[in-house]
Design a protein around this motif. Structure first.
Motif, PDB file in Angstrom:
ATOM      1  N   PHE A 160      -5.560   7.245   2.652  1.00 18.98           N
ATOM      2  CA  PHE A 160      -4.598   6.499   2.736  1.00 18.98           C
ATOM      3  C   PHE A 160      -4.781   5.161   3.893  1.00 18.98           C
ATOM      4  O   PHE A 160      -4.676   4.110   3.645  1.00 18.98           O
ATOM      5  N   ILE A 161      -5.136   5.790   5.095  1.00 18.13           N
ATOM      6  CA  ILE A 161      -5.521   4.924   6.073  1.00 18.13           C
ATOM      7  C   ILE A 161      -6.463   4.000   6.172  1.00 18.13           C
ATOM      8  O   ILE A 161      -6.228   2.764   6.385  1.00 18.13           O
ATOM      9  N   ASP A 162      -7.493   4.298   5.472  1.00 19.10           N
ATOM     10  CA  ASP A 162      -8.770   3.377   5.249  1.00 19.10           C
ATOM     11  C   ASP A 162      -8.274   2.462   4.019  1.00 19.10           C
ATOM     12  O   ASP A 162      -8.437   1.239   4.240  1.00 19.10           O
ATOM     13  N   LEU A 163      -7.561   2.964   3.105  1.00 22.51           N
ATOM     14  CA  LEU A 163      -7.241   2.016   2.219  1.00 22.51           C
ATOM     15  C   LEU A 163      -6.228   1.008   2.408  1.00 22.51           C
ATOM     16  O   LEU A 163      -6.142  -0.423   2.135  1.00 22.51           O
ATOM     17  N   TYR A 164      -5.455   1.432   3.360  1.00 27.97           N
ATOM     18  CA  TYR A 164      -4.145   0.689   4.171  1.00 27.97           C
ATOM     19  C   TYR A 164      -4.987  -0.450   5.046  1.00 27.97           C
ATOM     20  O   TYR A 164      -4.709  -1.866   5.009  1.00 27.97           O
ATOM     21  N   ASN A 165      -5.978  -0.077   5.735  1.00 33.34           N
ATOM     22  CA  ASN A 165      -6.612  -0.813   6.628  1.00 33.34           C
ATOM     23  C   ASN A 165      -7.363  -2.105   5.924  1.00 33.34           C
ATOM     24  O   ASN A 165      -7.670  -3.138   6.488  1.00 33.34           O
ATOM     25  N   LYS A 166      -7.935  -1.608   4.691  1.00 29.83           N
ATOM     26  CA  LYS A 166      -8.656  -2.606   3.740  1.00 29.83           C
ATOM     27  C   LYS A 166      -7.697  -3.473   3.102  1.00 29.83           C
ATOM     28  O   LYS A 166      -8.398  -4.480   2.382  1.00 29.83           O
ATOM     29  N   GLY A 167      -6.334  -3.417   3.150  1.00 31.42           N
ATOM     30  CA  GLY A 167      -5.553  -4.170   2.519  1.00 31.42           C
ATOM     31  C   GLY A 167      -5.246  -3.834   1.067  1.00 31.42           C
ATOM     32  O   GLY A 167      -4.375  -4.617   0.416  1.00 31.42           O
ATOM     33  N   ASN A 168      -5.597  -2.650   0.794  1.00 32.03           N
ATOM     34  CA  ASN A 168      -5.283  -2.118  -0.813  1.00 32.03           C
ATOM     35  C   ASN A 168      -3.902  -1.411  -0.806  1.00 32.03           C
ATOM     36  O   ASN A 168      -3.493  -1.046  -1.841  1.00 32.03           O
ATOM     37  N   ILE A 169      -3.397  -0.832   0.255  1.00 31.75           N
ATOM     38  CA  ILE A 169      -2.176  -0.181   0.160  1.00 31.75           C
ATOM     39  C   ILE A 169      -1.012  -1.006   0.801  1.00 31.75           C
ATOM     40  O   ILE A 169      -1.017  -1.750   2.210  1.00 31.75           O
ATOM     41  N   TYR A 170       0.141  -1.189   0.172  1.00 36.54           N
ATOM     42  CA  TYR A 170       1.233  -2.013   0.696  1.00 36.54           C
ATOM     43  C   TYR A 170       2.449  -1.186   0.427  1.00 36.54           C
ATOM     44  O   TYR A 170       2.659  -0.424  -0.401  1.00 36.54           O
ATOM     45  N   ARG A 171       3.583  -1.709   1.183  1.00 39.83           N
ATOM     46  CA  ARG A 171       4.816  -1.279   1.076  1.00 39.83           C
ATOM     47  C   ARG A 171       5.618  -2.293   0.224  1.00 39.83           C
ATOM     48  O   ARG A 171       5.569  -3.320   1.052  1.00 39.83           O
TER      49      ARG A 171
END
Length: 889
Positions: free
Chosen positions: A164-175
């Motif tokens: 989750f953290i990795d994909l968030y840092n890559k800009g792939n996860i958003y709220r």
């Protein structure tokens, strides 16, 4: 083993006596365990992790039998075979089970803290979560149980958070605030893939909306959801619709509450559906939400999370949405706003887990961008780097992946992997592994922030967001962090080889594992995906407890034995096609077991002597050796193409037909006479090879007979025996195979003649062969003579003059002289009766054909009558054919 000892063996195989014994032995010896081994080719399967809510059902039986067959064969081929077992935490399903358990104890979830609830959830998991894995052992599943994994094991939990953290840092996860599929029973958001759409009978309500400022002017809209009119934000018409040009810029009044809403125009509205006027409800419809954003409409959410109406509805507050629907419809009718209600079929979404009707709802959720991350997963399936078996599923896969939407990965539950996000009092968020890391990130923005001022997101991640890591995380859970190249297990066993699963989770799980594989390993997670069908009853219904049409697999195993169930399930289970279950299939599996058991009793019951080998035995041994090689070639081909049903049927034919029905009968000595040593030794060798090829399908009986066949060391088990190596047939063996086929046809026809004439099988016959050079049976004549019980075989140039029974094999004529062998008077009377019956049937058929050729009759007769006449015709034709063949004989 002497004949005396063989008599001590039961005449029927008793699986209860051997299954637990051998399974415990295999476990004790560590035969299922795999480890990275230099110089050995790895073979890996990861189990589709069953939910911890589950117990063994017929689908599991089929799926896991196939996996076990593949892994046992690979183990025998000398590969380092690793089958990884485990279970999935199944957020929604498990939480529902725990809530039900608490309800029985008089406890409400709402009265508990999160930690208190999770304590009960873990208690439930520890009690029930491993049941299905224990049940799989009864089936014979040769999993590496030392590697058993659970998707909420501490290290696995950390891996999910890392991703989750990795994909968030890559800009792939958003709220973001988005329309989601809302499950009012589970009180959580669902992804599109967790919604099952069904057509259900409904009503289409035509409702009048008064035009503001007019006395008697109305527009009529058609809706299946009158309970949402209080959330309407506009009425929309197509700008090209001449009927409503005069309404441009005006406003309409919502019935019952008289709230004014604008009348807008948009080409989205279909002029030929309903009345051509669309009520726009941005808070309660996906498409309306898009329209609302386009026209900047107000969003009014009138539903609570449990599907009841809230205070914004102004009417029927606290009522369930469906009860409110009925009450509002009645009130609309009473007040004159309901024009009509007509029968209608609605396409309705249901929660895959709770079966509740889905409610589109605006909600602040976490999403994974799918536009870019999915591209390798689509490409590598479409170019067959990863093969779907059968390939027909590529079209479905392509459609899904080409039209994929962002994945809603947050769930409003307590059981699962918690979203690693923290919020401050202002609602700002950071993503971090721990509260301490989150506090550090907040303090980098504002040094005065304290731990008391931040809180973690209460939601958990979608179940599939953990299980999509399965082929990687079962070996190494630390690889999702930057710079980790993977441990020895992961680098040896990944990519895995074959995945066996159900088509309905092709996108839920399979596609997402492929996405994760390329994202985190740069490689496919598996090479082949074998998609099983659904196990259905004889009426074609999917087996389920609710229908009461599914047997308990453990009861079947207790009654018939695991080997019988395994083979029975595979006798009719082509990839991707549904299996119509019938207990007769399992009975056939049991009969196959008994056939092998009795063949063993025969072989080991023989008395061996140093005597010359009979000519027919020499031929039979040479033929079966060739037949064995041909069958092994066919079997390996079936395996290479994942034709599992064809594979098990090829094994059954080899063992039952070729070995038991032909070979054993050919070499069987006369009553109480010994068998020559050469034939006996070769027969034992053949039987040993049969046990090897049967073992993946029938592990228990083959292990038992392997040890009974001859003395073995502790580790000399068939589970570890080498898979037979196939050699090509010589031209002489090809000729012998052809001879055998023709010889067996001759023997069968002689036996049929005996049966049709009512002759004793013990009575010897003479066989006359005309034009023998056209049937290349040379070495096999002694076998024909023995198995057909002939006193002589004579080669003639003319047909015999006396009474005889002829038959053809290819173009060669055969005759069995019947003088003195049958009752001539009885034969004459039977022939006369058949001739009378033939004349009657021919007349009856002529009558039926006249009826069916009568155009007036055919045009006016009911279909049932025509069907009956056609059945009469077919029956008469079949009877005539049988009589003519009997008279010919």
């Amino acid at each position: 083993m002497s004949p005396i000892l063989i008599d001590m063996l039961s005449t029927k195989y008793n699986p209860a006596e051997v299954e637990d014994k051998w399974y415990q032995y295999w476990m004790k010896k560590g035969f299922f365990h795999a480890k990275p081994t230099s110089g050995k080719e790895p073979y890996t399967i990861v189990i589709p992790p069953p939910n911890v809510t589950g117990v063994l059902h017929m689908g599991h039986m089929l799926n896991n039998t196939i996996q076990d067959v593949l892994v046992r064969k690979a183990r025998m081929e000398g590969k380092e075979a690793c089958w990884v077992p485990g279970t999935d935490h199944a957020s929604i399903a498990t939480e529902a089970k725990v809530v039900a358990m608490l309800r029985e104890r008089g406890i409400k979830k709402s009265d508990l803290s999160r930690d208190e609830f999770l304590k009960y959830a873990w208690e439930w998991k520890e009690k029930y979560g491993g049941i299905i894995l224990e049940q799989l052992k009864k089936l014979g599943a040769s999993c590496d149980w030392d590697r058993t994994k659970f998707t909420m094991d501490p290290d696995y939990y950390d891996a999910v958070v890392d991703v989750f953290i990795d994909l968030y840092n890559k800009g792939n996860i958003y709220r973001g605030m988005r329309m989601v599929n809302w499950d009012p029973a589970g009180k959580t958001a669902l992804s599109d893939d967790e919604v099952i759409h069904r057509d259900v009978p409904s009503k289409l309500y035509h409702i009048r909306y008064a035009i503001e400022g007019s006395q008697d002017e109305y527009v009529t809209i058609a809706t299946v959801r009158p309970e949402t009119i209080m959330a309407d934000a506009a009425i929309c018409v197509n700008p090209a619709d001449e009927r409503y040009k005069h309404l441009k810029g005006k406003r309409a009044l919502i019935p019952l509450i008289d709230r004014a809403i604008p009348i807008i125009e948009d080409e989205y509205v279909a002029m030929d559906f309903g009345t051509g006027c669309l009520k726009v409800t941005p808070a309660h419809d996906m498409n309306d939400n898009e329209l609302g954003r386009k026209h900047n409409l107000e969003v009014i959410d009138i539903l609570n999370e449990d599907g009841t109406l809230n205070e914004k509805a102004r009417l029927y507050i606290g009522e369930d949405r469906f009860i409110a629907r009925k009450k509002i419809a009645k009130e609309l009718e009473a007040t004159g706003y309901l024009v009509k209600a007509e029968e209608y079929t609605s396409h309705v979404g249901f929660s895959e887990r709770t079966d509740a009707v889905i409610e589109p709802r605006l909600s602040l959720q976490w999403f994974l961008k799918m536009d870019t991350i999915t591209k390798p997963a689509l490409e590598h399936v479409m170019n067959d780097d990863i093969q779907l078996i059968p390939p027909k599923f590529k079209n479905t896969y392509n459609h899904w992946m080409s039209n994929v939407r962002d994945w809603c990965i947050s769930r409003q539950l307590w059981w699962g992997h918690r979203i690693p996000a923290w919020y401050n009092a202002a609602g700002d968020h950071v993503v971090a592994r721990t509260e301490a890391e989150a506090l550090t990130l907040f303090q980098a923005r504002n040094p005065n922030v304290t731990a008391a001022e931040i809180r973690q997101d209460p939601d958990v991640m979608d179940t599939w967001f953990s299980s999509w890591l399965w082929p990687i995380a079962v070996f190494d859970t630390t690889v999702f962090k930057d710079g980790n190249a993977g441990n020895a297990d992961l680098n040896y066993f990944y990519p895995t080889n074959d995945l066996v699963t159900a088509p309905e989770i092709l996108f839920f799980w399979v596609a997402r594992m492929i996405i994760a594989g390329y994202e985190y390993r740069g490689a496919m997670p598996f090479k082949n995906v074998y998609l099983t069908g659904i196990v259905r009853d004889k009426q074609g219904r999917k087996m389920s407890k609710s229908l009461g049409n599914s047997p308990d697999p453990l009861d079947l195993i207790a009654t018939f034995g695991a080997d019988a169930v395994r083979t029975g399930m595979l006798f009719s289970s082509p990839a991707g096609n549904d299996l119509l279950y019938d207990e007769k299939l399992i009975e056939q599996g049991r009969d196959f077991n008994n056939k092998i058991w009795n063949a063993f009793r025969f072989v080991k019951g023989l008395t061996v002597a140093d005597i010359p080998t009979p000519e027919e035995n020499t031929t039979a041994v040479a033929w079966f050796d060739a037949q064995l090689q041909a069958s092994l070639t066919e079997l390996n081909d079936h395996f290479s193409k994942f034709r599992m049903s064809d594979a098990v049927n090829a094994v059954r034919k080899l063992a039952w037909d070729d070995f038991c029905s032909w070979y054993i009968e050919a070499i069987k000595p006369e009553f109480e006479k010994p068998i020559d040593r050469m034939t006996y030794n070769r027969t034992v060798g053949f039987f040993e090879t049969l046990l090897k090829v049967m073992h993946p399908f029938m592990p228990f009986i083959t292990e038992e007979l392997w040890h009974e066949l001859q003395d073995r060391t502790e580790d000399d088990c068939v589970i570890r025996a080498a898979w037979p190596v196939v050699r090509p047939l010589t031209p002489l063996e090809d000729d012998l195979m052809l001879e055998a086929r023709l010889a067996f046809e001759i023997i069968t026809k002689v036996r049929n003649t005996r049966n049709s004439k009512g002759m004793s099988p013990k009575a010897t016959l003479t066989l006359l062969v005309k034009n023998s050079e056209t049937v290349p049976v040379k070495a096999f004549w002694p076998v024909v003579k023995k198995l057909a019980n002939l006193d002589d075989i004579k080669f003639v140039t003319e047909a015999p003059a006396g009474q005889s029974s002829p038959f053809l094999v290819r173009s060669t004529e055969f005759f069995i002289p019947l003088e003195g062998k049958v009752d001539a008077e009885k034969e004459r009377k039977e022939r006369e009766e058949m001739q009378k019956e033939l004349i009657y049937q021919q007349g009856f058929l002529e009558k039926v054909n006249r009826q069916l050729s009568n155009e007036k009759f055919v045009a006016g007769a009911p279909q049932k009558v025509l069907d009956a006449e056609n059945r009469k015709k077919a029956d008469a034709e079949a009877r005539i054919k049988a009589l003519e063949e009997a008279l010919s004989r």
